[in-house]
Design a protein around this motif. Structure first.
Motif, PDB file in Angstrom:
ATOM      1  N   PRO A   1       0.836  -1.213   0.000  1.00  0.00           N
ATOM      2  CA  PRO A   1       0.000   0.000   0.000  1.00  0.00           C
ATOM      3  C   PRO A   1       0.867   1.258   0.000  1.00  0.00           C
ATOM      4  O   PRO A   1       2.094   1.178   0.138  1.00  0.00           O
ATOM      5  CB  PRO A   1      -0.772  -0.145   1.309  1.00  0.00           C
TER       6      PRO A   1
ATOM      7  N   ASN B   1       1.146  -0.790   7.513  1.00  0.00           N
ATOM      8  CA  ASN B   1       1.167  -1.313   8.886  1.00  0.00           C
ATOM      9  C   ASN B   1       2.529  -1.950   9.112  1.00  0.00           C
ATOM     10  O   ASN B   1       2.884  -2.930   8.442  1.00  0.00           O
ATOM     11  CB  ASN B   1       0.059  -2.350   9.067  1.00  0.00           C
TER      12      ASN B   1
ATOM     13  N   ASP C   1       1.782   5.982   3.726  1.00  0.00           N
ATOM     14  CA  ASP C   1       1.018   6.467   4.866  1.00  0.00           C
ATOM     15  C   ASP C   1      -0.019   5.470   5.361  1.00  0.00           C
ATOM     16  O   ASP C   1      -0.619   5.652   6.415  1.00  0.00           O
ATOM     17  CB  ASP C   1       0.340   7.791   4.525  1.00  0.00           C
ATOM     18  N   LYS C   2      -0.263   4.399   4.567  1.00  0.00           N
ATOM     19  CA  LYS C   2      -1.246   3.393   4.964  1.00  0.00           C
ATOM     20  C   LYS C   2      -0.592   2.066   5.351  1.00  0.00           C
ATOM     21  O   LYS C   2      -1.287   1.074   5.568  1.00  0.00           O
ATOM     22  CB  LYS C   2      -2.241   3.159   3.836  1.00  0.00           C
TER      23      LYS C   2
ATOM     24  N   ALA D   1       5.239   4.970  10.772  1.00  0.00           N
ATOM     25  CA  ALA D   1       4.046   4.733  11.600  1.00  0.00           C
ATOM     26  C   ALA D   1       4.390   4.435  13.048  1.00  0.00           C
ATOM     27  O   ALA D   1       3.564   3.946  13.801  1.00  0.00           O
ATOM     28  CB  ALA D   1       3.239   3.575  11.020  1.00  0.00           C
TER      29      ALA D   1
END
Length: 757
Positions: A226, A232, A229-230, A337
């Motif tokens: 992805p 995990n 910023d998305k 993140a």
């Protein structure tokens, strides 16, 4: 820890794996096609094989390897788990258990049976029916399609008009150069799960090990990646498609992923043979090597790889580069993140640590000693409380308050220790599945075992002593309870007989039922057999229940001829003695043509119980609290005579038989006046409600059970004994026996039957 201790731990784990194996196979046999069930079955055999190899248990390893190979065919959808296939696998699970027991205890295993099952498993792995396992394989022809699995025996290649028929690994018969040999290509799809990285594994190391097996090309699939910023940081997004030319076969490639296979999606298959030394550079491979620069991995990635061959020193280097780059991308995502995921990561780590320390193996003797000590603690606490009560008149001293806290703590310790010994009945039930299969094979019957309530917990001591009576009962149910398939069809029944084994908690006890849908008990034959054996008089007037209970006499059988297995009565005397030794009772319910139900009622524990301490004719008794519904003071208007000696008590517009406990136990010769005593309304298995009449209630106690049979002998109407707080011995009442005696069955007859039958 020495090697013997490690080996013992291995065998303990084998028991768990074997239970998991049989449970999974039975689920598959019932139609469960969940991939996780198949994986669990495969993992069980795989784990046993791995541990056995560490200890040099060659026989166990060899059989487990063949078994594992066949299960892998099921897992990869090459073999359909039909009833016939699962029948072979269930038998193989039995042999695997026998080999494990032989390795642990030094026993022997039926080698002929093992060899037969190995041939059947190999036949299944090659797509053949079990019956054709010994048939010679046909020689390949030019028009014949190439088999998916190479034949274990390499034959000399045949020559036809079109040239040589290629056979893998055989080059002695070719006139070409020795370099022109045939090596299979294995195609691997490797998609890690996040658990793989959480456990410290690295994809780069796995790819490196694959490259050591032969010439390798690899493609990294990043379609699932992805935007940054998305991402995990705890997730895994990359997968690899690998093509490796190796003579190690699928087993060799799978061994690389052996310790990470459960943390990834893995598919391995042989797709074609490549002629080593003749493959041209123009020949397109199924997989393309990944360049060091991942930015060129688009739809034209293959072309880019060909344009910059200098960037790739080897396919192995490409694989390493891809894995290293994937790691860097994952690290970048982690940093991006980090703030958002810090709390969640900490919580996940805490949960993982907690899960890792949930179980501990403790020797059962240590638990037994702890339980005995807690039992003595309960007795001493009761004695101390009794002494303080007798010497303290105001009942408000600080000692009393401390004793109340001690009593509460003692109870909590007692409950905690007993919870340690509580085990589900599932292991015993699973052992019965093998018994059913073996007896069904011997008798030629089709039998289906259905188990319910496998997770019902009971004391470990009770579980250990359940296997023998259950085995006798199942042998009788399958051998003589169920009809032959032809007869069942003629009667309009399903040719497959059903045996149902259930467990449940009821009124503080465990109730186990064994039911079959067979012919039921032929009461006329039972009665006549009892008359022939001088067990009853020819003119005896017996109820159906009394006739059914005749089968518990030693040696009693209604079989027309002697059977090596059972005879609907042979061994049933053992069943009754075993159940009574556990403080339980067994009852029968049978309907001719519909089947029989055997119900066993057993205490949850053989260590402690909550009881009501009562006085009867100067004797102190303990009535199990779980059997008491309520207590009441009888009034004259509520007492009614019935017959010459029977009395009833009216309770809320219904009548209940009144049972004089002192008279039943022969503590007194005449019946007591119920107005002067107390009635305990009790509920027993198969006997309904009865009001037990006692002289007085002393109070409620938690008492430690002491076996009378182990220290003295069996006493009719008495289940066990205990020690009270003042040091006196009190007898624990067998409520079921007293209720049965109130229905007309003599306690002396009951114990005589138990002793002789």
């Amino acid at each position: 820890m020495d090697m013997n201790e490690i080996k013992e731990i291995f065998f303990q784990e084998c028991e768990e794996q074997l239970a998991e194996l049989e449970s999974g196979l039975l689920k598959l046999n019932d139609g469960d096609r969940d991939p996780e069930t198949v994986n669990a079955v495969f993992r069980a055999v795989h784990s046993i094989k791995g541990g056995a190899g560490a200890f040099g248990l060659d026989d166990l390893v060899s059989f487990a390897h063949v078994f594992e190979t066949t299960l892998d065919c099921v897992r990869s959808n090459k073999l359909e788990p039909t009833q016939d296939v699962l029948k072979v696998m269930l038998k193989s699970a039995d042999v695997l258990a026998d080999l494990t027991n032989a390795a642990r205890d030094g026993g022997s295993v039926d080698e002929a049976r093992s060899r037969t099952l190995i041939r059947e498993l190999e036949a299944l792995a090659h797509g053949e029916a079990p019956a054709a396992a010994e048939a010679p394989a046909p020689k390949p022809t030019a028009a014949a399609p190439k088999p998916a699995v190479p034949a274990p025996v390499v034959e000399k290649p045949a020559v036809n008009d079109e040239g040589f028929q290629p056979i893998p690994f055989s080059f002695g018969d070719f006139d070409d150069e020795p370099a022109d040999r045939y090596v299979p290509i294995c195609q691997v799809v490797f998609k890690p799960k996040k658990d793989l990285y959480a456990k410290g594994n690295e994809a780069v190391l796995l790819l490196r090990d694959v490259s050591r097996l032969g010439e390798m090309s690899v493609y990294c699939d990043m379609d699932s990646l992805p935007p940054l910023d998305k991402m995990n940081p705890e997730e895994a997004y990359f997968s690899w498609k690998i093509s490796v030319t190796t003579d190690k076969g699928e087993d060799g490639v799978r061994s690389v992923f052996e310790f990470a296979e459960w943390d990834c999606d893995l598919d391995i298959r042989t797709i074609e043979d490549e002629i080593v030394g003749e493959a041209s550079g123009d020949e397109e491979l199924p997989m393309q090597p990944v360049p060091f620069d991942l930015s060129i991995l688009d739809e034209g990635g293959s072309a880019a790889a060909e344009e910059e061959p200098a960037a790739i020193e080897s396919d192995a280097a490409a694989a390493v580069a891809a894995a290293e780059t994937a790691t860097k991308v994952s690290q970048a995502a982690s940093r991006a993140a980090e703030n958002a995921k810090a709390a969640a990561s900490a919580a996940s780590a805490a949960q993982a640590n907690q899960a890792a320390g949930q179980t501990i193996r403790v020797d059962l003797d240590r638990v037994d000693r702890l339980i005995n000590l807690v039992g003595e603690l309960v007795i001493n606490q009761a004695m101390l409380s009794q002494s303080v009560v007798e010497n303290d008149t105001n009942g408000t001293s600080s000692i009393n308050m401390g004793l109340e806290e001690l009593q509460q703590l003692t109870r909590e310790i007692q409950d905690s220790v007993m919870a340690i010994r509580a085990q589900p009945v599932k292991p015993v039930f699973q052992r019965m599945a093998r018994t059913v299969r073996e007896i069904a094979d011997i008798t030629g019957k089709s039998v289906r075992l259905i188990t319910e309530g496998e997770n019902t917990e009971v004391d470990k001591t009770v579980i250990d002593k359940l296997a023998e009576p259950l085995t006798h009962m199942i042998r009788n149910a399958v051998d003589h309870g169920l009809e032959m398939p032809e007869k069942r069809e003629a009667l309009g029944k399903n040719p497959e007989g059903t045996v149902r084994l259930t467990a449940k908690h009821r009124s503080g006890r465990i109730v186990i039922e064994l039911a079959d849908d067979g012919a039921g008990i032929n009461r006329e034959r039972v009665r006549q057999k009892a008359i022939d054996n001088d067990l009853i008089a020819a003119d005896a007037n017996l109820s159906d229940e009394e006739i059914d209970n005749l089968i518990f006499h030693a040696g009693f059988s209604t079989a027309e001829k002697v059977s090596d297995l059972s005879g609907r009565g042979v061994g049933m005397d053992v069943v009754k003695r075993s159940i009574q030794a556990l403080g339980g009772r067994i009852s029968i319910s049978s309907k001719p043509g519909q089947g029989s139900v055997f119900t066993m009622s057993l205490p949850l524990t053989l260590a402690v119980l909550d009881g009501m301490v009562v006085t009867v004719a100067g004797q102190t008794l303990v009535v199990p609290l779980t059997a008491i519904v309520e207590t009441l003071q009888p009034e004259a208007a509520a007492i009614h005579s019935f017959g010459a000696s029977q009395r009833l008590i009216s309770i809320r517009n219904s009548f209940c038989p009144l049972v004089d406990v002192g008279r039943i136990l022969n503590f007194r010769s005449t019946q007591a006046n119920p107005i002067e005593g107390v009635a305990l309304l009790v509920e027993s298995e198969g006997g309904g409600q009865r009001a037990l009449m006692v002289d007085a209630i002393q109070g409620q106690r938690q008492v430690v059970i002491k076996s009378l049979e182990a220290n003295y002998t069996h006493v009719p109407g008495i289940a066990a004994a205990t020690i009270l707080g003042d040091g006196r011995v009190a007898l624990i009442l067998d409520v079921d026996a007293v209720v049965a005696a109130s229905r007309g069955q003599s306690l002396r007859q009951d114990i005589s039957l138990a002793a002789t039958g």
